[in-house]
Enzyme design. Structure first.
Site, mmCIF file in Angstrom:
data_model
loop_
_atom_site.group_PDB
_atom_site.id
_atom_site.type_symbol
_atom_site.label_atom_id
_atom_site.label_comp_id
_atom_site.label_asym_id
_atom_site.label_seq_id
_atom_site.Cartn_x
_atom_site.Cartn_y
_atom_site.Cartn_z
ATOM 1 N N THR A 1 -20.056 39.460 -36.939
ATOM 2 C CA THR A 1 -20.057 38.114 -37.513
ATOM 3 C C THR A 1 -20.477 37.091 -36.468
ATOM 4 O OG1 THR A 1 -18.235 38.787 -38.953
ATOM 5 C CG2 THR A 1 -18.677 36.430 -38.770
ATOM 6 N N TYR B 1 -15.230 47.940 -41.061
ATOM 7 C CA TYR B 1 -14.973 46.547 -40.715
ATOM 8 C C TYR B 1 -14.552 45.814 -41.990
ATOM 9 C CZ TYR B 1 -16.146 41.867 -38.737
ATOM 10 O OH TYR B 1 -16.134 40.566 -38.303
ATOM 11 N N LYS C 1 -11.512 48.059 -38.337
ATOM 12 C CA LYS C 1 -11.469 46.727 -37.712
ATOM 13 C C LYS C 1 -10.907 45.818 -38.792
ATOM 14 C CE LYS C 1 -14.393 43.150 -35.569
ATOM 15 N NZ LYS C 1 -13.860 41.998 -36.305
ATOM 16 N N GLY D 1 -7.901 41.794 -36.134
ATOM 17 C CA GLY D 1 -9.015 40.879 -35.981
ATOM 18 C C GLY D 1 -8.746 39.405 -36.180
ATOM 19 N N ASP E 1 -7.326 36.464 -34.224
ATOM 20 C CA ASP E 1 -6.873 36.097 -32.880
ATOM 21 C C ASP E 1 -5.615 35.242 -32.890
ATOM 22 O OD1 ASP E 1 -9.441 37.049 -32.899
ATOM 23 O OD2 ASP E 1 -10.243 35.566 -31.522
ATOM 24 N N GLU E 2 -5.582 34.258 -33.804
ATOM 25 C CA GLU E 2 -4.450 33.324 -33.832
ATOM 26 C C GLU E 2 -3.175 33.966 -34.356
ATOM 27 O OE1 GLU E 2 -7.145 32.074 -37.363
ATOM 28 O OE2 GLU E 2 -7.257 33.309 -35.551
ATOM 29 N N SER F 1 -13.289 36.922 -31.716
ATOM 30 C CA SER F 1 -14.318 36.045 -31.147
ATOM 31 C C SER F 1 -13.787 35.184 -30.017
ATOM 32 C CB SER F 1 -14.897 35.152 -32.245
ATOM 33 O OG SER F 1 -13.872 34.375 -32.856
#
Length: 303
Positions: free
Chosen positions: A46, A137, A167, A192, A194-195, A211
């Site tokens: 992405t 994914y 993923k 996947g 992050d936060e 990312s």
């Protein structure tokens, strides 16, 4: 198949002023990822604008990353495409050049209509690189394909011999936890969001792809370290810095905003491709001010 631990950075595409891909910057990106303590890179996904690139460009980027990594860091190649035949070309090429793993989203124009249909599609792709670990994914917010992932594992393990795992880019932690524990942890389920790294750690995550690890890896590695040391409140406080950064980021188009952060950190990646557009100078300045106000860059440096 060995499970991946630590963080994998979903890196961004890099372009020259004339819009062609910039391969020369890839060794610099790889060296930064290694210096930041990452376990690997996830390319042409992405954030790497895979759907915006030709397959020839994607192959060239994959070759450049594998060469630059030189087995110092894992290289996971995203081979997803709206055409399964193109996916197969990309998968076979990734295996040929020695990529560590491949991954594919579901078709995103003519979408799979059932788990069985999705599994058949992924089996076609994975079979083009039979000696390379394959990760499905799952990113429903972008592909529009959201199916039960336990059912996917049950069916896929029967027909995809090189299935390594998923993923998992979704916020449904209960399903993520179920996938982690399927058949006593048979598969590698890489988180996947992050936060949401800290809550994912709490339900058993050992590896993650994201990312923002490209420009804020030290922050997240500190979250993992604090969590593993049993310092829950400190880990939560550190994770909150990620949450605050993402809250500032999502006020803008996410990929252009993250590319702007890379530029703020001194890595110029060029202009993204339409329909993506870079932040205007005014937007970039406003965004940097908001990041400075939450102390983001200082926190990353100090982590």
């Amino acid at each position: 198949m060995n499970k991946i631990t630590g963080l994998i950075a979903a890196t961004f595409a890099a372009y020259r002023e004339d819009g062609t891909i910039n391969l020369d910057i890839i060794p610099t990106i790889v060296d930064k990822m290694i210096a930041d303590g990452l376990s690997g890179v996830f390319i042409c996904g992405t954030n790497g604008e895979g759907p915006n690139l030709t397959i020839e460009e994607r192959m060239a980027i994959a070759e450049a990353y594998v060469k630059a990594a030189a087995k110092r860091i894992l290289v996971l190649v995203h081979v997803g495409h709206s055409s399964i035949q193109e996916c197969r070309k990309l998968a076979a090429h990734a295996e040929q050049i020695g990529a560590d793993a491949i991954s594919s989203v579901s078709a995103f124009y003519f979408k799979p209509t059932s788990v069985d249909n999705l599994v058949k599609s992924m089996a076609e792709i994975a079979s083009a690189a039979p000696n390379t670990p394959f990760y499905y994914y799952s990113i429903p917010t972008l592909t529009g394909v959201g199916m039960d992932m336990i059912t996917f594992l049950e069916q896929a393990e029967k027909v995809i011999p090189n299935l390594a795992g998923i993923k998992y880019t979704a916020s449904t932690l209960h399903e993520y936890q179920a996938c982690l524990n399927y058949k006593n942890g048979k598969f590698d389920i890489l988180f996947g969001y992050d936060e949401m790294l800290l809550p994912a750690l709490a339900v058993g995550a050992k590896g993650a792809i994201g990312s923002t690890y490209t420009f804020a890896a030290p922050l997240y590695l500190k979250v993992i370290k604090l969590y593993n040391e049993g310092k829950q409140e400190e880990a939560a406080a550190m994770q909150l810095h990620s949450v605050n950064m993402v809250r500032a980021l999502v006020k803008y188009p996410p990929i252009p905003a993250q590319r702007a952060i890379m530029k703020m950190e001194g890595l110029e990646l060029g202009t993204c491709r339409l329909p993506l557009e870079p932040l205007s100078d005014a937007q970039a300045a406003q965004f940097k001010t908001s990041l400075d106000e939450i102390g983001f860059f200082d926190i990353v440096k100090q982590s």
